[in-house]
Design a protein around this motif. Structure first.
Motif, mmCIF file in Angstrom:
data_model
loop_
_atom_site.group_PDB
_atom_site.id
_atom_site.type_symbol
_atom_site.label_atom_id
_atom_site.label_comp_id
_atom_site.label_asym_id
_atom_site.label_seq_id
_atom_site.Cartn_x
_atom_site.Cartn_y
_atom_site.Cartn_z
ATOM 1 N N MET A 167 7.684 -0.952 6.674
ATOM 2 C CA MET A 167 7.460 0.268 5.885
ATOM 3 C C MET A 167 8.422 0.227 4.698
ATOM 4 S SD MET A 167 5.095 1.544 7.646
ATOM 5 C CE MET A 167 4.827 3.107 6.785
ATOM 6 N N VAL A 168 7.895 0.504 3.505
ATOM 7 C CA VAL A 168 8.724 0.430 2.291
ATOM 8 C C VAL A 168 9.967 1.314 2.461
ATOM 9 C CG1 VAL A 168 8.811 0.804 -0.210
ATOM 10 C CG2 VAL A 168 6.688 0.000 0.874
ATOM 11 N N ASP A 169 11.149 0.724 2.227
ATOM 12 C CA ASP A 169 12.412 1.444 2.371
ATOM 13 C C ASP A 169 12.499 2.526 1.288
ATOM 14 O OD1 ASP A 169 15.283 2.084 2.110
ATOM 15 O OD2 ASP A 169 15.535 0.430 3.534
ATOM 16 N N PRO A 170 12.898 3.762 1.657
ATOM 17 C CA PRO A 170 13.022 4.826 0.645
ATOM 18 C C PRO A 170 13.921 4.419 -0.530
ATOM 19 C CG PRO A 170 13.368 5.708 2.855
ATOM 20 C CD PRO A 170 13.209 4.233 3.009
ATOM 21 N N ASN A 171 14.922 3.562 -0.282
ATOM 22 C CA ASN A 171 15.784 3.104 -1.387
ATOM 23 C C ASN A 171 14.995 2.357 -2.458
ATOM 24 O OD1 ASN A 171 17.980 4.154 -0.111
ATOM 25 N ND2 ASN A 171 18.731 2.185 0.696
ATOM 26 N N VAL A 172 13.905 1.684 -2.059
ATOM 27 C CA VAL A 172 13.072 0.973 -3.033
ATOM 28 C C VAL A 172 12.321 1.986 -3.895
ATOM 29 C CG1 VAL A 172 11.078 -0.581 -3.291
ATOM 30 C CG2 VAL A 172 12.862 -1.113 -1.612
ATOM 31 N N PHE A 173 11.786 3.040 -3.242
ATOM 32 C CA PHE A 173 11.068 4.073 -4.007
ATOM 33 C C PHE A 173 11.982 4.749 -5.029
ATOM 34 C CE2 PHE A 173 8.004 4.493 -0.236
ATOM 35 C CZ PHE A 173 7.000 3.784 -0.884
ATOM 36 N N ALA A 192 0.867 -1.183 0.000
ATOM 37 C CA ALA A 192 0.000 0.000 0.000
ATOM 38 C C ALA A 192 0.902 1.230 0.000
ATOM 39 C CB ALA A 192 -0.901 0.009 1.230
ATOM 40 N N VAL A 193 0.710 2.126 -0.965
ATOM 41 C CA VAL A 193 1.494 3.365 -1.014
ATOM 42 C C VAL A 193 0.536 4.532 -1.225
ATOM 43 C CG1 VAL A 193 3.381 4.615 -2.134
ATOM 44 C CG2 VAL A 193 3.426 2.118 -2.093
ATOM 45 N N ASP A 194 0.736 5.571 -0.417
ATOM 46 C CA ASP A 194 -0.132 6.751 -0.519
ATOM 47 C C ASP A 194 0.578 7.871 0.251
ATOM 48 O OD1 ASP A 194 -2.340 8.392 -0.927
ATOM 49 O OD2 ASP A 194 -3.774 6.858 -0.316
ATOM 50 N N THR A 195 -0.053 9.027 0.372
ATOM 51 C CA THR A 195 0.540 10.035 1.244
ATOM 52 C C THR A 195 0.173 9.685 2.684
ATOM 53 O OG1 THR A 195 -1.423 11.335 0.763
ATOM 54 C CG2 THR A 195 0.566 11.971 -0.401
ATOM 55 N N ASN A 196 1.106 9.924 3.592
ATOM 56 C CA ASN A 196 0.852 9.732 5.034
ATOM 57 C C ASN A 196 0.477 8.317 5.455
ATOM 58 O OD1 ASN A 196 1.281 12.484 5.558
ATOM 59 N ND2 ASN A 196 -0.812 12.935 4.876
ATOM 60 N N ILE A 197 1.018 7.306 4.805
ATOM 61 C CA ILE A 197 0.813 5.934 5.307
ATOM 62 C C ILE A 197 1.797 5.728 6.454
ATOM 63 C CG2 ILE A 197 1.052 3.479 4.777
ATOM 64 C CD1 ILE A 197 -1.096 4.134 3.046
ATOM 65 N N THR A 198 1.300 5.233 7.569
ATOM 66 C CA THR A 198 2.164 5.070 8.745
ATOM 67 C C THR A 198 2.181 3.619 9.215
ATOM 68 O OG1 THR A 198 0.383 5.405 10.341
ATOM 69 C CG2 THR A 198 1.510 7.387 9.522
ATOM 70 N N PHE A 199 3.065 3.350 10.169
ATOM 71 C CA PHE A 199 3.166 1.999 10.726
ATOM 72 C C PHE A 199 1.857 1.588 11.404
ATOM 73 C CE2 PHE A 199 4.727 -1.521 13.247
ATOM 74 C CZ PHE A 199 5.706 -2.082 12.440
ATOM 75 N N SER A 200 1.112 2.561 11.918
ATOM 76 C CA SER A 200 -0.155 2.178 12.568
ATOM 77 C C SER A 200 -1.185 1.726 11.525
ATOM 78 C CB SER A 200 -0.707 3.303 13.444
ATOM 79 O OG SER A 200 -0.910 4.449 12.682
ATOM 80 N N ASP A 201 -1.084 2.242 10.286
ATOM 81 C CA ASP A 201 -1.952 1.715 9.218
ATOM 82 C C ASP A 201 -1.623 0.252 8.954
ATOM 83 O OD1 ASP A 201 -3.291 4.197 8.650
ATOM 84 O OD2 ASP A 201 -1.464 4.871 7.641
ATOM 85 N N LEU A 202 -0.314 -0.035 8.934
ATOM 86 C CA LEU A 202 0.136 -1.417 8.714
ATOM 87 C C LEU A 202 -0.398 -2.330 9.823
ATOM 88 C CD1 LEU A 202 1.927 -3.671 7.513
ATOM 89 C CD2 LEU A 202 3.873 -2.664 8.704
ATOM 90 N N LYS A 203 -0.254 -1.883 11.070
ATOM 91 C CA LYS A 203 -0.707 -2.703 12.201
ATOM 92 C C LYS A 203 -2.214 -2.935 12.139
ATOM 93 C CE LYS A 203 1.148 -2.618 16.307
ATOM 94 N NZ LYS A 203 1.661 -2.219 17.645
ATOM 95 N N GLY A 204 -2.949 -1.874 11.867
ATOM 96 C CA GLY A 204 -4.410 -1.994 11.821
ATOM 97 C C GLY A 204 -4.855 -2.927 10.704
ATOM 98 N N ALA A 259 4.440 -2.824 3.286
ATOM 99 C CA ALA A 259 4.378 -4.070 2.512
ATOM 100 C C ALA A 259 4.334 -5.229 3.483
ATOM 101 C CB ALA A 259 5.590 -4.190 1.602
ATOM 102 N N PHE A 260 3.813 -6.349 3.005
ATOM 103 C CA PHE A 260 3.805 -7.557 3.841
ATOM 104 C C PHE A 260 3.821 -8.781 2.935
ATOM 105 C CE2 PHE A 260 -0.522 -5.986 3.213
ATOM 106 C CZ PHE A 260 -1.163 -7.089 2.689
ATOM 107 N N GLY A 261 4.304 -9.878 3.486
ATOM 108 C CA GLY A 261 4.334 -11.117 2.725
ATOM 109 C C GLY A 261 4.076 -12.291 3.638
ATOM 110 N N MET A 262 3.253 -13.231 3.152
ATOM 111 C CA MET A 262 2.948 -14.392 3.991
ATOM 112 C C MET A 262 2.946 -15.675 3.176
ATOM 113 S SD MET A 262 -1.011 -13.455 4.832
ATOM 114 C CE MET A 262 -1.110 -11.700 4.544
#
Ligand code: DAH
Length: 300
Positions: free
Chosen positions: A244-250, A172-184, A267-270
């Motif tokens: 959280m996506v590493d800035p180097n990837v962007f 998921a990429v957007d403006t203001n995506i945070t770690f709490s979005d990932l957790k939720g 990002a996540f992988g399972m």
């Protein structure tokens, strides 16, 4: 009409000749005659040929379930090739050439490519993460994508390892995506998948393409966290990697709108096989790949 009837004539003649042959044989039932009769007569008392009903393979069933949970959150499905280049599988995911993080991926390379530049060399993808880069090249932000499919590693088969297995990847990429979005997001997905009483726990981890990175455990859905055989008495089951996506990837897709100063993502992988094994209490991963009907029929 004449032409059609002429085409029909030899067919009718053959059928009539066959019937005549049977009648003649029945008139004189010598042992030889009866043996050739077997060939010509349909035994209506034989059981019919039954085509068994198909069933969804447990890995497919689990994958579809995970995909539908994320579809409900607005994610769409993306595809990527199983034979990947070094660039997509590693370099653009921030695994530089010769970086030791590559050692964790037990890669199967396509032979005879020594003369190609490293980034163009083909390999069997070791994870579904290359679809992250492919999707960001294809779509400008915001993106919410999921990718599911086969991955390959140089592992010796045993009860918990297989050289071929399955993953589900999310980005998921957007403006203001945070770690709490990932957790939720992951907490919701795990509750949808394993039952609303499971809890999630995030531990610090490392993946080259996420910073910070985490491993996620869920409280054991079987014993409720008290400790049982399934969770190896720990009350928790380790299930997936994320971060959280590493800035180097962007940086590799910056020109398509992914300026790390303006956007962020997770990002996540399972492992779909592992989740299927937990859900259906399958204790040997090999069962998923042997194609034994006695095993597969249980999922019909
Ligand atoms: N690609 C990783 C693996 O197979 C799993 C993974 C971890 C995927 C973290 C992710 C992530 O997207 O953020 O080992």
């Amino acid at each position: 009409m004449g032409q059609s009837i002429n085409e029909l004539r030899p067919l009718v003649e053959t059928r009539v000749a066959e019937v005549e042959e049977r009648v003649a044989l029945l008139a004189q039932p010598t042992p030889d005659a009866l043996r050739s009769l077997d060939r010509l007569v349909t035994d209506v008392t034989l059981p019919g040929i039954r085509r068994p009903l198909g069933a969804e393979h447990p890995v497919v069933k689990t994958t579809n379930e995970i995909v539908s949970i994320f579809r409900g959150l607005g994610y769409s499905l993306e595809e990527g090739p199983e034979i990947e280049t070094d660039y997509y599988n590693f370099e653009s995911l921030n695994f530089p050439p010769n970086h030791p993080a590559r050692d964790t991926q037990d890669t199967l390379f396509v032979a005879g490519q020594d003369r190609k530049p490293q980034r163009e060399r083909l390999l069997l993808r070791t994870h579904t993460s290359p679809v992250q880069i492919r999707s960001m090249q294809k779509h400008k932000p915001p993106v919410r994508i999921l990718s599911a499919g086969k991955v390959h590693r140089h592992d010796t088969p045993d009860a918990s390892h297989s050289p071929l297995f399955h993953q589900v990847e999310g980005l998921a990429v957007d403006t203001n995506i945070t770690f709490s979005d990932l957790k939720g997001t992951l907490d919701h997905a795990m509750k949808a998948l394993f039952g609303s009483s499971v809890r999630t726990r995030f531990f610090p981890s490392f993946f080259p393409f996420t910073e910070p990175s985490a491993d996620v455990s869920i409280s054991c859905f079987k014993c409720g966290g008290k400790g049982c055989r399934l969770c190896k008495q720990s009350g928790w089951i380790e299930l997936l990697g994320c971060g959280m996506v590493d800035p180097n990837v962007f940086e590799f897709v910056r020109e398509n709108g992914y300026d790390p100063a303006k956007i962020s993502g997770f990002a996540f992988g399972m492992g779909a096989d592992r989740i299927a094994m937990l859900k259906y209490e399958i204790d040997d991963i090999q069962l998923l790949f042997h194609g034994d009907m006695r095993f597969l029929e249980q999922f019909a």
